[in-house]
Write an enzyme that holds these catalytic residues in place. Sequence first.
Site, PDB file in Angstrom:
ATOM      1  N   HIS A 322       0.721  -1.134   0.110  1.00 17.63           N
ATOM      2  CA  HIS A 322       0.039  -0.079   0.108  1.00 17.63           C
ATOM      3  C   HIS A 322       0.808   1.222  -0.136  1.00 17.63           C
ATOM      4  CE1 HIS A 322      -4.251  -1.371   0.515  1.00 17.63           C
ATOM      5  NE2 HIS A 322      -3.617  -2.362   1.092  1.00 17.63           N
ATOM      6  N   LYS A 517      -8.804  13.936   3.897  1.00 20.28           N
ATOM      7  CA  LYS A 517      -8.222  12.949   3.891  1.00 20.28           C
ATOM      8  C   LYS A 517      -7.106  13.141   5.091  1.00 20.28           C
ATOM      9  CE  LYS A 517      -6.280  14.077  -0.551  1.00 20.28           C
ATOM     10  NZ  LYS A 517      -6.143  12.754  -1.002  1.00 20.28           N
ATOM     11  N   ARG A 518      -6.300  11.843   5.524  1.00 21.83           N
ATOM     12  CA  ARG A 518      -5.417  12.098   6.731  1.00 21.83           C
ATOM     13  C   ARG A 518      -4.430  13.211   6.489  1.00 21.83           C
ATOM     14  NH1 ARG A 518      -5.704   8.317  11.035  1.00 21.83           N
ATOM     15  NH2 ARG A 518      -3.943   9.407  11.565  1.00 21.83           N
ATOM     16  N   LYS A 523       0.731  14.386   1.448  1.00 20.48           N
ATOM     17  CA  LYS A 523      -0.458  14.857   0.821  1.00 20.48           C
ATOM     18  C   LYS A 523      -0.697  16.444   0.489  1.00 20.48           C
ATOM     19  CE  LYS A 523      -2.975  10.802   2.756  1.00 20.48           C
ATOM     20  NZ  LYS A 523      -3.875  10.067   1.823  1.00 20.48           N
ATOM     21  N   THR A 625      -8.318   6.819  -2.684  1.00 21.27           N
ATOM     22  CA  THR A 625      -9.818   6.200  -3.106  1.00 21.27           C
ATOM     23  C   THR A 625     -10.619   7.624  -2.787  1.00 21.27           C
ATOM     24  OG1 THR A 625      -9.978   5.369  -0.897  1.00 21.27           O
ATOM     25  CG2 THR A 625      -9.438   3.874  -2.602  1.00 21.27           C
ATOM     26  N   LYS A 629     -14.187   8.815  -5.383  1.00 19.52           N
ATOM     27  CA  LYS A 629     -15.388   9.228  -4.554  1.00 19.52           C
ATOM     28  C   LYS A 629     -15.678  10.495  -5.170  1.00 19.52           C
ATOM     29  CE  LYS A 629     -13.886   7.200  -0.186  1.00 19.52           C
ATOM     30  NZ  LYS A 629     -13.427   7.280   1.056  1.00 19.52           N
TER      31      LYS A 629
HETATM   32  C1  LIG Z   1     -12.085   7.441   1.477  1.00 24.15           C
HETATM   33  C2  LIG Z   1     -11.800   7.729   2.815  1.00 24.15           C
HETATM   34  C3  LIG Z   1     -10.175   8.018   2.968  1.00 24.15           C
HETATM   35  C4  LIG Z   1      -9.027   7.846   1.891  1.00 24.15           C
HETATM   36  O1  LIG Z   1      -9.025   9.210   1.360  1.00 24.15           O
HETATM   37  P1  LIG Z   1      -7.490   9.504   0.541  1.00 24.15           P
HETATM   38  O2  LIG Z   1      -7.980  10.862  -0.119  1.00 24.15           O
HETATM   39  O3  LIG Z   1      -7.716   8.376  -0.595  1.00 24.15           O
HETATM   40  O4  LIG Z   1      -6.505   9.787   1.293  1.00 24.15           O
HETATM   41  C5  LIG Z   1      -9.913   8.440   4.384  1.00 24.15           C
HETATM   42  N1  LIG Z   1     -10.855   8.520   5.272  1.00 24.15           N
HETATM   43  C6  LIG Z   1     -12.141   8.476   4.907  1.00 24.15           C
HETATM   44  C7  LIG Z   1     -13.108   8.784   5.986  1.00 24.15           C
HETATM   45  C8  LIG Z   1     -12.509   8.047   3.851  1.00 24.15           C
HETATM   46  O5  LIG Z   1     -13.961   7.787   3.300  1.00 24.15           O
END
Ligand SMILES: *Cc1c(COP(=O)(O)O)cnc(C)c1O
Length: 783
Positions: A322, A517-518, A523, A625, A629
């Site tokens: 990952h 995101k985190r 990032k 991911t 979305k």
């Molecule tokens: C989808 C999702 C992530 C992953 O987001 P990235 O932008 O791909 O890092 C992190 N936290 C939550 C709550 C999510 O639904």
Amino acid sequence: YFALANTVRDQMVGRWIRTQQYYYEKDPKRVYYLSLEFYMGRALQNTMLNLGIQSSCDEAMYQLGLDIEELEELEEDAGLGNGGLGRLAACFLDSMATLGLAAYGYGIRYEYGIFNQKIRQGWQVEEADDWLRYGNAWDKARPEYMVPVHYYGSVEHGADGDWSKPCKWVNSQVVFAMPYDTPTPGYGNNTVNTLRLYTAKSPNSFNLGVFNTGDYIQAVCDRNLAENISRVLYPNDNFFEGKELRLKQEYFVVCATLQDIIRRFKSPNHPTPSTPKVAIQLNDTHPSLAIPELMRLLIDIEEMEWDRAWKIVVNTCAYTNHTVLPEALERWPVHLREMLPRHLEIIYIINQKHIENISKHFPGDMDRLRRMSLVEEDGEKRVNMAHLCIVGSHAVNGVAAIHSKIIQDSVFKDFVELSEKMGEVNKFQNKTNGITPRRWLLLCNPGLADLIAEKIGEDWPKNLDQLRELTPLIDNPAFIRSINQVKQENKMKLAGFIEKEWGIKVNPASMFDVQVKRIHEYKRQLMNAIHMVVMYNRIKADPNKDFVPRTVMIGGKAAPGYHTAKMIIKLINSIASMVNNDPIVGDKLKIVYLENYRVSLAEKVIPAADLSEQISTAGTEASGTGNMKFMLNGALTIGTLDGANVEMAEEMGGENIFIFGMKVHEVEELDRSGYNARSFYESVPELKTALDQISSGYFSPLEPDQFQHFVDNLINHDRFKLLADFQSYVECQDRVSEAFKDTEQWTKMCLANIAASGKFSSDRTISEYAREIWGTKIVSKNS
Ligand SMILES: *Cc1c(COP(=O)(O)O)cnc(C)c1O
């Protein structure tokens, strides 16, 4: 809420029992998805949706004078994950059930999931996530399947002292693993699979010695020590923290799961099946001890010969990588010997045979041996868990095309070359991540889902490629207007939520510019923050100049021990309080920190976004991911050619996405030529102004040197090359603003995004795993 949840669960248990009975009778190959994280979010609405009873439940609650959305809001998120990796596991469970695979998720039932984030005076404060306080309507304890897990002790070898022959593990300490089962319903197919999560239970005999010495109260209190194993999720995302308790958790889930797998394998009482019956997928290296543990069970318990056991292990296990960030790779110091003495022996034998194999194919290449060893000898001796996973698996995959290429060309290059010499085929693969279109469109964006269904029917949630049929509607102005109208409604709803939660009034006509995101340096939320300062300065410099209004939203948790990430949160909030309270700015620019970002908040934010920020340094975000979305919900992306952004751009065409910044090879070239961050600071005037303001306390007047170190570090190091990409980023943001002025053209691009997002269904991802790694046929029983 509990009355409704139990009623809905009732509708599911008959199907659950029948599905499991069907698997028992047919005995198909089972898939085991092993993961330390399952970031499930809420279950109620998803269950109603997948069972096809949502509208009848809506109606029933309405008849009772109840607001179903209000009830849904009472459910706690199952936050047993940190971010993308844990959410991927949850999407995969949905897809495996929807595709009718005989699959199981195995993990830990943490008593405390990911912490709740509070923002206090701009700083992140963590609160324990006591998600089970009022009980959990969705899981069921299965004490009949409780199993022992051993730690510590020592190994007794046979007379010849051969470690590869059956041994006895003695004088160990035991903890019990108590399973809780959560049903995972497929969408519209009557399949209900199982997520089995274990909790630690102290044996009744725990601390018997102390009982005899008379301190009964102390002995009972000490039972907590053993039960701490499943107490809390480690809150790190993409970061390895070599703590003893974490290693205990990793072994705990692996040991309990393998006992369960073998029990189920033996239960039909087939002599020896002619085809493999088990596939184990390792979600990162976190469950990597499955490899030595399965060897231990086959050799020490089943008394199998080493070579035969090894073939079974390799044919059974597969490993998903990952990340390539070195600080995230698990390298356990060999003090794992104390906790798991037999496993370390087994790892040493695996390594010895591995080294012999390398020597055979690359005679005399000592440096290669050192690079590829499972045991790193420089400094403190450590086991490289990724190397263990590669050697112990028949398939190794990355999670997006560019990521899989990077691991094959650099991080695991030696292993690819060995695999070629050994004549293995297709060991190194790609499986581009996906998301479940049920939760991430049908559930969270019913307005858009209905619009789509009006045009292309109701089949798309099971066959997302059908979204391509929307492409010709780009020339249908009425449809484009309705797409825009749904977006506007979603924005109004989110604006209402933001005002209710945080008392901030946002302009629903402004561009909703979202990065959720985190919080992590790679990032580059900091780049977004500096862009906010640039916009602020432009407005201040010429308040009457035409400016495309924006509401910039940033959300995400920082690992509690990650100082720099916490400073980024503080900085964003400092900029926000200056900008939001400046009357000259008005509603041209608002900055909102989305406190406590989690699955249920994502479901509210993503359908309302106009712009999705996916701005990691090229080569660092394995897939992402979140990006998918947003695309599925008709937001446009500003992003680098990193992770799955590359494939998103391919699917929609470069004219429908805002790409900026260095590509992977350019990042590498800049590294080779010696990156000088300061030169970018000196040569980009708006960047220099913004950094000087931040550094000198413009946004932190009460503590003017608060961000000084932070900015110095950026100018002098800038590991993630934010300064090198900044000019390109700002120019790209200017193109975004320009494009947003033309609502119709913008909305056409949104539709192009939606229509091209079919590839990113996790159904597609899981079909590929099933065919190319697990060797399982997708058959649905449908009754
Ligand atoms: C989808 C999702 C992530 C992953 O987001 P990235 O932008 O791909 O890092 C992190 N936290 C939550 C709550 C999510 O639904």
